[in-house]
Design an enzyme around this catalytic site. Sequence first.
Site, PDB file in Angstrom:
ATOM      1  N   HIS A   1      23.450  35.098  32.934  1.00  0.00           N
ATOM      2  CA  HIS A   1      23.833  34.644  34.261  1.00  0.00           C
ATOM      3  C   HIS A   1      24.681  35.707  34.940  1.00  0.00           C
ATOM      4  O   HIS A   1      25.330  36.515  34.287  1.00  0.00           O
ATOM      5  CB  HIS A   1      24.575  33.305  34.204  1.00  0.00           C
TER       6      HIS A   1
ATOM      7  N   HIS B   1      27.653  36.338  37.834  1.00  0.00           N
ATOM      8  CA  HIS B   1      28.707  35.786  38.686  1.00  0.00           C
ATOM      9  C   HIS B   1      28.729  36.618  39.962  1.00  0.00           C
ATOM     10  O   HIS B   1      28.847  37.844  39.896  1.00  0.00           O
ATOM     11  CB  HIS B   1      30.086  35.909  38.016  1.00  0.00           C
TER      12      HIS B   1
END
Length: 159
Positions: free
Chosen positions: A145, A147
Amino acid sequence: MNKLLDLGRVLRLKVLGSHLGVTFNQAHHMASEKEAALAATPDDGKPTIFDKILQKEIPSTVVYEDEKVLAFRDIAPQAPTHIIIIPKVRDGLTGLSQAEERHEDILGHLLYTAKVIAKQEGLSDGFRIVINDGPSGCQSVYHLHIHLLGGRQMNWPPG
């Protein structure tokens, strides 16, 4: 504002606790992201919190979605804009260090999506992209993922 930050921390601890298989009290004592990262397991075959968000088992505030990625607001933001961008299919990509040549398309798409969302969020003065990898990189969820952080001046070094 402090009550809102405290509520965000409580929610994050509850979600992290459920993801890591610990109680809220245990998660509360695991006060830092560093401790959460050290407690996380790289790939035990169980669905991650992000899998649960993709399956709509855990609610999220979606800001962008296409056939390859989902992006949503972090529940404990570290900046005025803090968005998590995840691939919809993990395909063994639990962290950046697990990337293989077959992942080039999704890796490029994740970064391009970050640019699109930054524009959508009005981050014309700049933004930061963070990918945590492994325990020393403070990765607490083993589903790659990104950010996306912005809306304030970032500092260097980051930490």
